[in-house]
Design a protein around this motif. Structure first.
Motif, short mmCIF file in Angstrom:
data_model
loop_
_atom_site.label_atom_id
_atom_site.label_comp_id
_atom_site.label_asym_id
_atom_site.label_seq_id
_atom_site.Cartn_x
_atom_site.Cartn_y
_atom_site.Cartn_z
N VAL A 130 0.94 -1.17 0.12
CA VAL A 130 -0.03 -0.05 -0.03
C VAL A 130 1.10 1.25 -0.07
CG1 VAL A 130 -1.65 1.41 1.13
CG2 VAL A 130 -1.96 -1.10 1.24
N ARG A 131 0.55 2.02 -0.63
CA ARG A 131 1.04 3.46 -0.78
C ARG A 131 -0.07 4.74 -0.70
NH1 ARG A 131 5.66 2.51 -5.44
NH2 ARG A 131 7.30 2.05 -4.28
N GLN A 132 0.60 5.57 0.20
CA GLN A 132 -0.50 6.57 0.85
C GLN A 132 0.15 7.89 0.86
OE1 GLN A 132 -2.40 5.33 4.34
NE2 GLN A 132 -4.20 4.63 3.09
N SER A 133 -0.30 9.18 0.76
CA SER A 133 0.06 10.28 0.87
C SER A 133 -0.79 10.98 2.06
CB SER A 133 0.00 11.30 -0.45
OG SER A 133 0.68 10.65 -1.43
N TRP A 134 0.06 11.33 3.14
CA TRP A 134 -0.62 11.84 4.14
C TRP A 134 -0.31 13.22 4.32
CZ3 TRP A 134 1.85 7.73 8.28
CH2 TRP A 134 1.30 6.57 7.94
N ARG A 135 -1.37 14.06 4.50
CA ARG A 135 -1.24 15.48 4.49
C ARG A 135 -1.83 16.38 5.83
NH1 ARG A 135 2.13 13.76 1.54
NH2 ARG A 135 2.48 14.46 -0.73
N ASP A 136 -1.23 17.30 6.21
CA ASP A 136 -1.77 18.16 7.05
C ASP A 136 -1.96 17.73 8.55
OD1 ASP A 136 -2.30 20.53 5.22
OD2 ASP A 136 -3.79 19.54 4.25
N THR A 137 -0.79 17.04 9.09
CA THR A 137 -0.90 16.23 10.10
C THR A 137 -0.75 16.95 11.52
OG1 THR A 137 -0.13 14.54 8.65
CG2 THR A 137 -0.04 13.99 11.36
N THR A 138 -1.77 16.59 12.22
CA THR A 138 -1.76 17.08 13.74
C THR A 138 -1.62 15.99 14.67
OG1 THR A 138 -3.43 19.02 13.29
CG2 THR A 138 -3.16 18.44 15.40
N PHE A 139 -0.51 16.05 15.39
CA PHE A 139 -0.27 15.31 16.61
C PHE A 139 -0.37 16.12 18.03
CE2 PHE A 139 2.81 14.49 13.19
CZ PHE A 139 2.91 13.10 13.03
N VAL A 140 -1.45 15.54 18.80
CA VAL A 140 -1.60 16.29 20.12
C VAL A 140 -1.35 14.63 21.15
CG1 VAL A 140 -3.02 17.06 21.87
CG2 VAL A 140 -3.19 17.58 19.35
N HIS A 141 -0.51 14.90 22.18
CA HIS A 141 -0.27 13.65 22.99
C HIS A 141 -0.02 14.21 24.52
CE1 HIS A 141 1.76 12.28 19.30
NE2 HIS A 141 1.56 10.91 19.97
N TRP A 142 -0.38 12.92 24.94
CA TRP A 142 -0.55 13.34 26.77
C TRP A 142 0.08 12.03 27.41
CZ3 TRP A 142 -4.70 13.83 23.23
CH2 TRP A 142 -5.34 15.05 23.55
N PRO A 143 0.62 12.35 28.44
CA PRO A 143 1.35 11.36 29.13
C PRO A 143 0.48 10.40 30.10
CG PRO A 143 1.46 13.31 30.54
CD PRO A 143 0.96 13.60 29.30
N VAL A 144 0.58 8.97 29.86
CA VAL A 144 -0.19 8.25 30.69
C VAL A 144 0.73 7.13 31.24
CG1 VAL A 144 -2.12 8.39 29.30
CG2 VAL A 144 -0.30 6.87 28.65
N ALA A 145 0.15 6.48 32.29
CA ALA A 145 1.09 5.33 33.13
C ALA A 145 0.88 4.04 32.29
CB ALA A 145 0.36 5.09 34.54
N PRO A 146 1.98 3.44 32.00
CA PRO A 146 2.22 2.30 31.29
C PRO A 146 1.16 1.22 31.77
CG PRO A 146 4.19 3.12 31.91
CD PRO A 146 3.32 3.94 32.45
N ALA A 147 0.95 1.07 33.17
CA ALA A 147 -0.01 0.21 33.50
C ALA A 147 -1.55 0.23 33.11
CB ALA A 147 0.13 -0.03 35.15
N ASP A 148 -1.70 1.56 32.89
CA ASP A 148 -3.15 1.94 32.24
C ASP A 148 -3.43 1.41 31.01
OD1 ASP A 148 -3.51 2.98 34.91
OD2 ASP A 148 -3.32 5.07 34.40
#
Length: 244
Positions: free
Chosen positions: A21-39
């Protein structure tokens, strides 16, 4: 050496075979939060465990436009907008990648095909993503089938270009594959593309329950990282052997 003591490679490893598969990904937003590994460990496929940085795992809300998809080098299947909630895992072979918990997309045929062929948790949704203009990018999701009444809406302000991503930014974005549970096994799907061209961003507004609906309650904590990228072109190929 523990996983948290090293970073993912800054460049993609060779794919296990020709790209399917080949895809073009555009206008990418990344929002990240920390979480506990056990959760988040119970949400990962068998044979994988949480990938951590400094003992902390992370959950991401990632949105982009797929402007083109080609299967087996000859079959175009069109584009769509995707918004996913994702975690980070490592398997027994040391392969560090993404685990998608939910994947909202506005193309029903793409959703049905991906669910059937790969086990990826695609959900047919109304999605919109406004390209970055005047330093502002925005998006929204309203879920249709399956998955209940989850929805989300956000706006970010795009700021300065990152000449050199920090360790956290590299940990969250330099991901050259994914793990997925399908047909009773866990599979590795390799992904290859140029390193992301990243820009720092500020989250101006977010409302919704996309992350909570994925089984990851965040409370009121703010994100630890907000990024934007104009996008990449990707090649995708599954490994011929299951992880577990």
């Amino acid at each position: 050496m523990h996983d948290e003591d090293r970073l993912p490679s800054a460049t993609a490893a060779p794919l296990p075979g020709p790209p399917l598969v080949r895809q073009s990904w555009r206008d990418t937003t990344f929002v990240h939060w920390p979480v506990a590994p056990a959760d988040v460990a119970p949400l990962l496929p068998p044979g994988t465990r949480p990938d951590t940085l400094g003992g902390v795992s992370h959950v991401g809300l990632v949105a982009f436009r797929v402007t083109a998809t080609t299967v087996a080098g000859v079959l175009p299947t069109g584009g769509f907008t995707e918004v996913n909630v994702r975690l980070y895992a490592v398997d027994g072979a040391g392969r560090r990648g993404v685990v998608f918990v939910t994947m909202d997309a506005d193309s029903l045929h793409s959703v049905l095909a991906a669910r059937a062929l790969t086990g990826l948790p695609y959900i047919w949704s109304d999605t919109s993503l406004r390209p970055q203009e005047g330093g502002i990018a925005a998006g929204a999701v309203r879920r249709r089938w399956p998955g209940g009444h989850a929805r989300g809406r956000w706006r970010i302000a795009v700021r300065d270009h990152l000449a050199e991503p920090s360790p956290l930014e590299r940990f969250l974005t330099a991901r050259w594959g994914l793990h997925t549970a399908h047909a009773g096994r866990t599979w590795w799907i390799g992904i290859s593309h140029r390193p992301w061209r990243l820009f720092r961003a500020d989250l101006l507004a977010y409302e919704g329950n996309l992350v909570d609906a994925a089984g990851i309650p965040l409370g009121e904590q703010p994100p630890i990282s907000v990024l934007w990228s104009p996008g990449v072109d990707t090649d995708v190929c599954p490994s011929p052997a299951p992880v577990a």
